[in-house]
Design a protein around this motif. Structure first.
Motif, PDB file in Angstrom:
ATOM      1  N   ASN A 378       0.834  -1.201   0.000  1.00  0.00           N
ATOM      2  CA  ASN A 378       0.000   0.000   0.000  1.00  0.00           C
ATOM      3  C   ASN A 378       0.875   1.260   0.000  1.00  0.00           C
ATOM      4  O   ASN A 378       0.545   2.250   0.645  1.00  0.00           O
ATOM      5  N   ILE A 379       1.991   1.175  -0.704  1.00  0.00           N
ATOM      6  CA  ILE A 379       2.909   2.309  -0.800  1.00  0.00           C
ATOM      7  C   ILE A 379       2.704   2.968  -2.152  1.00  0.00           C
ATOM      8  O   ILE A 379       2.865   2.344  -3.201  1.00  0.00           O
ATOM      9  N   GLU A 380       2.378   4.239  -2.108  1.00  0.00           N
ATOM     10  CA  GLU A 380       2.102   5.008  -3.325  1.00  0.00           C
ATOM     11  C   GLU A 380       3.362   5.770  -3.735  1.00  0.00           C
ATOM     12  O   GLU A 380       4.005   6.415  -2.912  1.00  0.00           O
ATOM     13  N   VAL A 381       3.708   5.707  -5.029  1.00  0.00           N
ATOM     14  CA  VAL A 381       4.833   6.447  -5.573  1.00  0.00           C
ATOM     15  C   VAL A 381       4.276   7.545  -6.480  1.00  0.00           C
ATOM     16  O   VAL A 381       3.576   7.251  -7.452  1.00  0.00           O
ATOM     17  N   GLY A 420       2.154   3.934   3.044  1.00  0.00           N
ATOM     18  CA  GLY A 420       3.160   4.986   2.942  1.00  0.00           C
ATOM     19  C   GLY A 420       3.133   5.667   1.591  1.00  0.00           C
ATOM     20  O   GLY A 420       2.371   5.282   0.679  1.00  0.00           O
ATOM     21  N   GLN A 421       3.954   6.690   1.485  1.00  0.00           N
ATOM     22  CA  GLN A 421       3.998   7.449   0.236  1.00  0.00           C
ATOM     23  C   GLN A 421       5.436   7.876  -0.050  1.00  0.00           C
ATOM     24  O   GLN A 421       6.175   8.304   0.847  1.00  0.00           O
ATOM     25  N   ILE A 422       5.800   7.774  -1.320  1.00  0.00           N
ATOM     26  CA  ILE A 422       7.101   8.242  -1.811  1.00  0.00           C
ATOM     27  C   ILE A 422       6.825   9.302  -2.858  1.00  0.00           C
ATOM     28  O   ILE A 422       6.043   9.076  -3.794  1.00  0.00           O
ATOM     29  N   GLY A 441       8.424   7.333   5.778  1.00  0.00           N
ATOM     30  CA  GLY A 441       8.706   6.092   6.500  1.00  0.00           C
ATOM     31  C   GLY A 441       9.199   6.356   7.913  1.00  0.00           C
ATOM     32  O   GLY A 441       8.978   7.404   8.501  1.00  0.00           O
ATOM     33  N   GLN A 442       9.937   5.360   8.455  1.00  0.00           N
ATOM     34  CA  GLN A 442      10.340   5.412   9.857  1.00  0.00           C
ATOM     35  C   GLN A 442      11.589   6.260  10.106  1.00  0.00           C
ATOM     36  O   GLN A 442      11.943   6.509  11.251  1.00  0.00           O
ATOM     37  N   GLY A 443      12.257   6.735   9.049  1.00  0.00           N
ATOM     38  CA  GLY A 443      13.394   7.626   9.224  1.00  0.00           C
ATOM     39  C   GLY A 443      14.632   6.933   9.774  1.00  0.00           C
ATOM     40  O   GLY A 443      14.699   5.698   9.854  1.00  0.00           O
ATOM     41  N   MET A 444      15.620   7.760  10.168  1.00  0.00           N
ATOM     42  CA  MET A 444      16.900   7.221  10.648  1.00  0.00           C
ATOM     43  C   MET A 444      17.346   7.982  11.887  1.00  0.00           C
ATOM     44  O   MET A 444      17.045   9.160  12.048  1.00  0.00           O
ATOM     45  N   ILE A 445      18.102   7.309  12.731  1.00  0.00           N
ATOM     46  CA  ILE A 445      18.722   7.990  13.871  1.00  0.00           C
ATOM     47  C   ILE A 445      19.945   8.757  13.364  1.00  0.00           C
ATOM     48  O   ILE A 445      20.515   8.442  12.316  1.00  0.00           O
TER      49      ILE A 445
END
Length: 506
Positions: A378-381, A420-422, A441-445
């Motif tokens: 369910n990720i839209e680009v 999610g969406q890109i 998305g969940q990102g990065m530290i």
């Protein structure tokens, strides 16, 4: 030079100050001793005259002549004559009548400092003793000039100062000679040490004496020889180690190139898998439709041979064949389009040649090649591009950049996230194209973000990740495409990547 000056400044006070101090002490003590000695002499002269006067007076009284003015005068003249015999030049000794005294001689006897006018010259300071002889109403005075007391010590002081100046001058010369003798070799050793510090180990110190400086020079030469030997040994070790590092670096580069090629082959393999998967559906439909056409044709043929075919049956057959042919054509067209897109991308990824292409159309082709990866999610680009831009660049590099970014988002950014969406936004800025890539998305530290472009860095080490994906993206953007790339991210806020590349690469 500075050490020599410090040595001279340190030694000279120990020579000059004792001489000056000795002169001051000598002058002070000498003046006190002379004053004390002169005081004793003045008192002795005064006492001698006083006793002589008493003796004359007692002698007249013994002869019962004390009342005779004639004999008193003669006796007094004897006293004055005696006093004049004891008098020295500059040291007055005289007798005056008490009623004629203009001096402040209060009391029977005493010590005074001042002038003796009108009996002596004006403006001369005297030290004097006085004593009253009441029998004849006379005052005895014994004095001396102040300058005559200190004359010997003043003369001696002047001589002492002269000899002190000569001694100081000679001492300064000696100090300079000694300091030069001490510091000259040390200055040479200092210059030698500076040369050694500048990596000049071929020079040696000259040994001209057997003292501490000579021993220091000898030990310095030994140290330089050992340093030279150590340097040669170290250079050999460095050369060996450098060769080993160069070989290791070459092996690492070869390994990295092989890994990059492996990544490319893996991407190409994924592309082939995508092609097979995407083409499978339209081809399957075409096969099914073709089978249907064959069955329908065989059925209508049998009816034709048995003379049972009617106009209505034939028209129905033609309608079904027409619909099926349209279905086959549309699916074959779709398959042809997919094959064309896949072919372009596959060719670009393997050839690395520069050509002209339209960035929006090419980006859509890339998405088609990755459709099989996203269609069960369910990720839209979303692609945003206001105008079609013709580029003269390396499409294979752009394809690999987008592929790695999209797969990174899918594998890392949306791990354990269902929706999610890109967004890929393409903007033309003068002679450049700015690509804004972001996902939610969940990102990065922050710790991982700082290492995102480093080779072999991955958070999926145990799950098959090589850690080369983003490093390849960085190298392709900065080297192959001649642009720049920046990345920002926060936990649970997705990732933002900004790429700036020229439209036409010379």
């Amino acid at each position: 030079m500075r050490f020599r000056l410090k040595l001279q400044v340190t030694i000279l006070p120990f020579i000059i100050l004792p001489i000056l101090l000795a002169g001051i002490i000598y002058s002070k003590v000498g003046r006190g001793m002379l004053m004390e000695r002169k005081s004793e002499i003045l008192q002795l002269r005064l006492d001698s005259v006083y006793r002589f006067a008493e003796a004359e007076y007692d002698y007249l009284n013994s002869l019962s002549l004390g009342s005779s003015s004639f004999f008193n005068k003669k006796s007094w003249e004897s006293v004055e004559q005696f006093a004049s015999q004891l008098q020295n030049t500059g040291d007055p000794l005289f007798i005056i009548k008490e009623n004629e005294s203009q001096l402040d001689l209060s009391g029977g006897s005493g010590f005074k400092k001042g002038n003796l006018e009108p009996f002596q010259e004006k403006n001369i300071t005297y030290f004097y003793y006085y004593k009253k002889f009441t029998n004849w109403n006379m005052i005895l005075i014994s004095g001396t000039e102040e300058r005559s007391i200190y004359a010997p010590i003043d003369n001696a002081t002047r001589i002492f100062i002269l000899f002190s100046l000569i001694n100081i001058f000679i001492s300064i010369i000696i100090v300079f000679i000694i300091s030069n003798k001490i510091t000259k070799p040390m200055e040479k050793l200092t210059l030698l040490a500076k040369e050694m510090a500048n990596n000049n180990l071929s020079i040696r110190a000259q040994i001209s004496s057997n003292d501490e400086i000579g021993i220091l020079s000898e030990n310095l030469n030994i140290m330089v020889e050992r340093l030279e030997e150590s340097k040669k040994g170290l250079e050999e070790k460095v050369n060996v180690r450098t060769k080993e590092l160069r070989d290791s670096l070459m092996e690492l580069q070869i390994t990295q190139e092989q890994l990059v090629e492996s990544e490319k082959m893996a991407a190409l393999g994924n592309l082939v898998a995508g092609v097979a998967h995407e083409i499978n559906t339209p081809v399957g439909i075409c096969i099914t439709a073709t089978s249907f056409v064959i069955e329908e044709t065989e059925s209508i043929k049998q009816k034709y041979n048995s003379n049972s075919m009617t106009k209505l049956l034939f028209e129905s057959y033609l309608n079904r064949i027409d619909d099926t042919s349209t279905l086959i054509f549309s699916n074959l067209s779709r398959a042809a389009g997919l094959i064309k897109s896949f072919k372009n991308i596959a060719t670009d990824q393997t050839s690395e040649e520069k050509r002209n292409f339209k960035i929006l159309e090419y980006t859509n082709d890339i998405l088609k090649s990755l459709h099989y990866k996203f269609k069960r999610t369910n990720i839209e680009v979303v692609i945003k591009c206001k105008e079609e831009i013709l580029m003269s660049s390396y499409p294979g590099a752009i394809s690999q950049v987008f592929t790695n970014l999209l797969l990174n988002s899918l594998i890392h950014g949306f791990e354990h996230i269902d929706n999610g969406q890109i967004i890929i936004e393409i903007i033309k800025i003068d002679e450049y194209i700015k690509i804004l890539y972001r996902d939610n998305g969940q990102g990065m530290i922050e710790k991982d973000l700082k290492k995102i472009f480093e080779p072999f860095f991955t958070t999926k080490r145990g799950s098959g990740g090589s850690g080369l994906g983003m490093n390849i993206v960085y190298n392709l953007v900065t080297q192959t495409l001649g642009g720049s790339i920046q990345c920002s991210s926060r936990v649970d806020k997705g990732i933002n990547i900004t790429i700036l590349i020229p439209i036409n690469i010379s």
